[in-house]
Write an enzyme that holds these catalytic residues in place. Sequence first.
Site, PDB file in Angstrom:
ATOM      1  N   GLU A 283       0.834  -1.202   0.000  1.00  0.00           N
ATOM      2  CA  GLU A 283       0.000   0.000   0.000  1.00  0.00           C
ATOM      3  C   GLU A 283       0.872   1.257   0.000  1.00  0.00           C
ATOM      4  O   GLU A 283       0.620   2.201  -0.748  1.00  0.00           O
ATOM      5  CB  GLU A 283      -0.942   0.005   1.211  1.00  0.00           C
ATOM      6  CG  GLU A 283      -1.960  -1.131   1.226  1.00  0.00           C
ATOM      7  CD  GLU A 283      -2.931  -1.108   0.047  1.00  0.00           C
ATOM      8  OE1 GLU A 283      -3.188  -0.002  -0.505  1.00  0.00           O
ATOM      9  OE2 GLU A 283      -3.435  -2.183  -0.333  1.00  0.00           O
TER      10      GLU A 283
ATOM     11  N   ASN B 146       1.261   3.910  -3.169  1.00  0.00           N
ATOM     12  CA  ASN B 146       0.962   5.343  -3.051  1.00  0.00           C
ATOM     13  C   ASN B 146       2.061   6.188  -3.682  1.00  0.00           C
ATOM     14  O   ASN B 146       1.786   7.154  -4.407  1.00  0.00           O
ATOM     15  CB  ASN B 146       0.799   5.751  -1.581  1.00  0.00           C
ATOM     16  CG  ASN B 146      -0.606   5.514  -1.067  1.00  0.00           C
ATOM     17  OD1 ASN B 146      -1.500   5.148  -1.823  1.00  0.00           O
ATOM     18  ND2 ASN B 146      -0.809   5.731   0.221  1.00  0.00           N
TER      19      ASN B 146
ATOM     20  N   ARG C  16      -9.501   3.684  -8.345  1.00  0.00           N
ATOM     21  CA  ARG C  16      -8.746   3.458  -7.112  1.00  0.00           C
ATOM     22  C   ARG C  16      -9.667   3.585  -5.913  1.00  0.00           C
ATOM     23  O   ARG C  16     -10.665   4.295  -5.950  1.00  0.00           O
ATOM     24  CB  ARG C  16      -7.583   4.466  -7.017  1.00  0.00           C
ATOM     25  CG  ARG C  16      -6.649   4.357  -8.209  1.00  0.00           C
ATOM     26  CD  ARG C  16      -5.273   4.933  -7.946  1.00  0.00           C
ATOM     27  NE  ARG C  16      -4.689   4.447  -6.706  1.00  0.00           N
ATOM     28  CZ  ARG C  16      -4.174   3.239  -6.531  1.00  0.00           C
ATOM     29  NH1 ARG C  16      -4.132   2.389  -7.524  1.00  0.00           N
ATOM     30  NH2 ARG C  16      -3.683   2.893  -5.355  1.00  0.00           N
TER      31      ARG C  16
END
Lengths: 141, 120
Positions: free
Chosen positions: A49, A53, A105
């Site tokens: 994650e 990002n 997303r």
Amino acid sequence: MEPKVNWARVEFESAAENLGFARVAAASWAAGLGFTLEELDDIKLAVSEAVSNCIVHAYPGRPGRVLMQLSASAQTLTVSVQDEGVGIEDVQAARRAGVTSSPERLGMGFTLMEALSESMEVTSSPGHGTTVVMSFAPGDR
Amino acid sequence: MFDWVLRGSDLIVDLQGELDLSCSERAAQALDSLIDANRGARRVILRMDRVTFIDSSGIGMVFGRHRRLVARGVALAIAGAGARVSRTLDLLGVSELIPVYASLDRALSAQEGVRKWNPR
């Protein structure tokens, strides 16, 4: 006596091709710290994650660097994922679930990282990059 | 990109490997093409038996497909996810939006159950 600190730095291009490597690098480094396989999977997911990002947001239109730093002290693992990219204007707003820049997303990266880690901090300012620091301890779940 | 089979009105797609940002765009396009090529399907079942990892990018890709299918009145289901993938699906509350079955058999018999109850 201070607990011994072990550390590692892993630097790589902000490319999605490096996600698998980043996950495995973090998990294999952490493997000696007493985490269960499930806890190592949580660490892999959190790293995925954080690095995702960076790849999506940090460097619009150009590749850049991602630095993952791992440190362990007294069985606590600290993972920091840092970029030198565009930064986040309002970190608190960005951390709210569902906040995202695109319909494909989820905007759940920060929410997931918080759920998976013992603690998570995000430091960022526009033009000065973003750093996410997460800590994990065995037996946390 | 995927193994797939059309079984009655179920389009069953075999997802594999790690579903993260590195493949989510290609997977989305491949799934969309597959769905477009099988417009007779009333339901798409995503088999996750061979999915080894999924994160929010992978789940975002699934949700994106769900949105498109809902707009056409086609259902979506997930089947066969292993323990690790199931945990991630739970963390993101996927089953609140998309039925998640333990296996393909369960997914197929669930649909039959619905049909028996609503014979129309």
